[in-house]
Write a protein that holds these residues in place. Sequence first.
Motif, PDB file in Angstrom:
ATOM      1  N   VAL A   1       0.697  -1.026  -0.034  1.00 39.35           N
ATOM      2  CA  VAL A   1      -0.164   0.120   0.082  1.00 39.35           C
ATOM      3  C   VAL A   1       0.779   1.175  -0.032  1.00 39.35           C
ATOM      4  N   GLU A   2       0.188   2.363  -0.329  1.00 45.38           N
ATOM      5  CA  GLU A   2       1.352   3.568  -0.497  1.00 45.38           C
ATOM      6  C   GLU A   2       1.593   4.290   0.814  1.00 45.38           C
ATOM      7  N   SER A   3       2.557   5.160   0.656  1.00 45.36           N
ATOM      8  CA  SER A   3       3.211   5.787   1.662  1.00 45.36           C
ATOM      9  C   SER A   3       2.018   6.450   2.504  1.00 45.36           C
ATOM     10  N   THR A   4       2.248   6.643   3.758  1.00 49.65           N
ATOM     11  CA  THR A   4       1.333   7.450   4.756  1.00 49.65           C
ATOM     12  C   THR A   4       1.816   8.962   4.567  1.00 49.65           C
ATOM     13  N   ILE A   5       0.769   9.713   4.153  1.00 53.28           N
ATOM     14  CA  ILE A   5       1.066  11.283   3.902  1.00 53.28           C
ATOM     15  C   ILE A   5       0.565  12.025   5.223  1.00 53.28           C
ATOM     16  N   LEU A   6       1.615  12.907   5.914  1.00 56.47           N
ATOM     17  CA  LEU A   6       1.442  13.730   6.730  1.00 56.47           C
ATOM     18  C   LEU A   6       1.477  15.236   6.291  1.00 56.47           C
ATOM     19  N   ILE A   7       0.783  15.873   6.968  1.00 65.08           N
ATOM     20  CA  ILE A   7       0.485  17.605   6.780  1.00 65.08           C
ATOM     21  C   ILE A   7       0.603  18.271   8.145  1.00 65.08           C
ATOM     22  N   PHE A   8       1.221  19.319   8.193  1.00 64.94           N
ATOM     23  CA  PHE A   8       1.276  19.954   9.212  1.00 64.94           C
ATOM     24  C   PHE A   8      -0.018  20.888   9.412  1.00 64.94           C
ATOM     25  N   GLN A   9      -1.046  21.025  10.016  1.00 60.14           N
ATOM     26  CA  GLN A   9      -2.099  21.943  10.156  1.00 60.14           C
ATOM     27  C   GLN A   9      -2.542  22.160  11.497  1.00 60.14           C
ATOM     28  N   GLU A  10      -3.037  23.315  11.588  1.00 60.91           N
ATOM     29  CA  GLU A  10      -3.405  23.774  12.998  1.00 60.91           C
ATOM     30  C   GLU A  10      -2.537  23.089  14.113  1.00 60.91           C
ATOM     31  N   ASP A  11      -1.442  23.653  14.120  1.00 58.06           N
ATOM     32  CA  ASP A  11      -0.417  23.185  15.087  1.00 58.06           C
ATOM     33  C   ASP A  11       0.102  21.541  15.171  1.00 58.06           C
ATOM     34  N   LYS A  12      -0.479  20.726  14.440  1.00 60.56           N
ATOM     35  CA  LYS A  12      -0.312  19.198  14.538  1.00 60.56           C
ATOM     36  C   LYS A  12      -0.223  18.679  13.254  1.00 60.56           C
ATOM     37  N   TRP A  13       0.634  17.503  13.251  1.00 61.33           N
ATOM     38  CA  TRP A  13       0.836  16.837  12.086  1.00 61.33           C
ATOM     39  C   TRP A  13      -0.620  15.883  11.701  1.00 61.33           C
TER      40      TRP A  13
END
Length: 305
Positions: free
Chosen positions: A165-177
């Motif tokens: 399965v594909e990579s896990t994608i993280l984004i930093f939003q509202e002070d949290k990943w």
Amino acid sequence: MKISSIQAVELLRQGKVVAIPTETVYGLAGSLHSEQAIHEIFSLKNRPANNPLIVHLSSISDMDEYVADYPPHFEVLAKTFWPGPLTLILPAANVPAIATAGLTTAAFRIPSHKIALEILTLTGPLVIPSANLSGKPSSTSYKHVERDFGENFPVVEGGICEKGVESTILIFQEDKWQIARLGAIAAEDFQTILNYKPNYLSSSHSPICPGQLYRHYAPKAKLFLENRFAKATLILGFSDRQYPSSAEVWHLGSSQDPYTVAKELYRLLRELDLREKKEAWIDIDFPNTGLWTTIRERMEKAAHS
Ligand code: TXA
Ligand code: MG
């Protein structure tokens, strides 16, 4: 058509597109600096232009040129999970708009597959979306790529993808990943590093980019996600369970081993199309934790899109 890593590097340097293996799924690679190659990738996949690509690199030190700003915990995330199946969305600098679909952010990943890393070291940054037609299950073997793009399409063979399965994608939003896409790394695996478990930003509620709204992972067959199988003709189930003898059963793996199930899932979804199956029942009686959460989400998208 099988090509060597060296041939792949040569073609990539000429602005051509080739398929290469990664530890998650096979990808269609093109140089980040070749607009022609990136156009070709969108057109080969039949991918909408507003669905951005992931920039793949061979080392963290190559990133400064393309990243405007690093959010908190970037370094520990990168050092813990790279090379590996993690993608980070970061404020972008010098990433061509065609790759980011005009967003101010870009997605970055350093893959761990030996062949992918070897190629990236020689070519520099590549954009690498999954090597499948848009909307279809990703490719986890050389054969899948050939079926989608034809026998003459250049592919570096690298075995069956270890994660599936594909990579896990993280984004930093509202002070949290936060998790923009569930993937091969489970939410729980970030707990010790971040001191919190990142939330999944379910795309149906708040798409962070339009690409999230398109069809995904879907075979032609109608899929029923259930744990009752009285009417089932074909069941995608677990090798350690009993099902009605009237049904054909294809094994996803053991219900105790999500890693094998993740590795097998796209192959079986693709097999449905290959064998022209019209419907299938998928056993979804498994936990809502760890990698199982990713597996369930992929099954739901495959069924409902
Ligand atoms: O495991 C993987 O990540 C594979 C292998 C080949 O590396 N690649 C992959 O790429 O899955 P692709 O293009 O199939 O999926 C990329 C995802 C898309 O859902 C896209 O919408 C999202 O990343 N994405 C890319 N850039 C983004 C951005 N700036 N903001 C939000 N989402 C982004
Ligand atoms: Mg994809």
